[in-house]
Design an enzyme around this catalytic site. Structure first.
Site, PDB file in Angstrom:
ATOM      1  N   LYS A  90       0.847  -1.179   0.000  1.00  0.00           N
ATOM      2  CA  LYS A  90       0.000   0.000   0.000  1.00  0.00           C
ATOM      3  C   LYS A  90       0.890   1.239   0.000  1.00  0.00           C
ATOM      4  CE  LYS A  90      -2.480   1.497   3.582  1.00  0.00           C
ATOM      5  NZ  LYS A  90      -3.542   1.553   4.601  1.00  0.00           N
TER       6      LYS A  90
ATOM      7  N   GLY B  31      -7.591   6.337  16.619  1.00  0.00           N
ATOM      8  CA  GLY B  31      -7.225   7.610  16.010  1.00  0.00           C
ATOM      9  C   GLY B  31      -5.744   7.883  15.917  1.00  0.00           C
TER      10      GLY B  31
ATOM     11  N   SER C  58      -4.691   0.435  18.153  1.00  0.00           N
ATOM     12  CA  SER C  58      -4.550   0.018  16.761  1.00  0.00           C
ATOM     13  C   SER C  58      -3.833   1.081  15.952  1.00  0.00           C
ATOM     14  CB  SER C  58      -5.935  -0.240  16.157  1.00  0.00           C
ATOM     15  OG  SER C  58      -5.850  -0.467  14.770  1.00  0.00           O
TER      16      SER C  58
END
Length: 329
Positions: A71, A223, A296
């Site tokens: 990516k 976030g 995360s």
């Protein structure tokens, strides 16, 4: 042999969320088992354009399938104002691991939203109370939608409380889901007292305190993806069972990065990585867990796993636009 071109609409249409959640869970397991390769995310800083590029390659062997991809994503904050372009744009190259043939080139922005929601769902499945029916969301931007889409796949969510400073964004979210869920606007504390809370904001000063969550709430801290970002108060982090996706990334740019690098948190305060829970090396929620937090940062293996789902579904259903990228036909 042709390469499949998949735009954002194609990615959305071919990414069945339940399948993406399972694939991301498989990716976490493969990474923990050592059946994945994921070099560190690399950055090209472009201060003259107030932006940067990030490259995220990975390979994983999930047992029944393996996949590889890259990516290429940017962050250019001035784009909306100066160029009428999104701040973040991503492109995913999905390749056949055996031959290296580029099977697909697909929109990476939509893919990122799908796999980010799926990662929260995997963590929620292992860490939230079994009968969770309420979901709080802090931040009503684009990431908020896939949080609900994914988490509702693995818990019987009925009530959704959305908190955001922008009333129009909250209303758009309510309008999008009002026919499916009991959705309402609320304060951060009202969102935080749900069974599950997902925070999806770019703030650098904590906005969720220990008092803002219930004693059983599972928090998906989604976030923070760069140094200095910090959504949750240190007292909340100290009181919780903290699960991370990757130690290097989380301590560099995840929710724990600020208190970790200030010495407020140490490795002793981190319960483990999500992959350890998925493979059974560590327990998920127990009666003693209390508040749990999933930090995360987003891993390249998640992108590859989601791309595998999109490509497989698109190929099986003749979706997308095939083209002769390599000029072999």
């Amino acid at each position: 042999m042709q390469t499949l071109l998949l735009d954002s609409g194609d990615v959305d249409a071919n990414a069945e969320m339940a399948d993406v959640v399972r694939a991301v869970e498989d990716a976490f397991a493969a990474y923990e088992r050592g059946d994945a390769q994921m070099p560190a995310k690399s950055y090209i800083d472009l201060p003259q354009y107030n932006g940067d590029f990030r490259s995220m390659p990975a390979y994983l062997d999930a047992g029944d399938w393996d996949a590889a991809g890259l990516k290429w994503v940017n962050v250019h904050p001035d784009n909306p104002r100066e160029h009428d372009l999104p701040t973040v744009m991503g492109t995913m190259i999905y390749s056949d691991p055996e031959t290296a043939f580029p099977l697909a080139v697909m929109d990476g922005t939509e893919l990122t939203m799908k796999r980010t929601g799926a990662a929260a769902a995997v963590a929620t499945d292992y860490l939230a109370v079994e009968g969770a029916t309420s979901l709080g969301i802090v931040g009503a931007g684009v990431q908020s939608y896939t949080q609900l889409d994914a988490i509702s796949e693995i818990r019987p969510i009925e009530e959704v409380v959305v908190s955001d400073l922008d009333d129009e964004r909250v209303q758009r979210f309510i309008d999008a889901y009002g026919d499916e869920f009991d959705v309402r606007a609320g304060s951060i504390s009202e969102a935080g007292h749900c069974d599950v809370l997902s925070t999806v904001t770019p703030v650098k000063e904590p906005i969720v305190s220990l008092e803002d969550v219930a004693d059983h709430t599972h928090v998906n801290a989604m976030g923070a993806d760069a140094e200095g970002k910090h959504e949750l108060a240190d007292a909340l982090l100290k009181a919780a069972t903290i699960v991370i996706d990757d130690h290097e990334q989380c301590t560099h740019s995840g929710e724990v990065n600020v208190p970790y690098n200030e010495g407020v948190l140490t490795d002793d305060d981190i319960y483990g990585e999500i992959g350890q829970i998925v493979v059974g090396e560590k327990a998920g929620r127990t009666a003693e867990t209390g508040i749990s937090i999933f930090d995360s940062t987003g891993l390249a293996i998640q992108d590859v796993a989601a791309a595998h789902v999109v490509y497989s579904y698109a190929s099986d259903h003749d979706n997308g636009s095939p083209f002769d990228l390599l000029g072999l036909e």
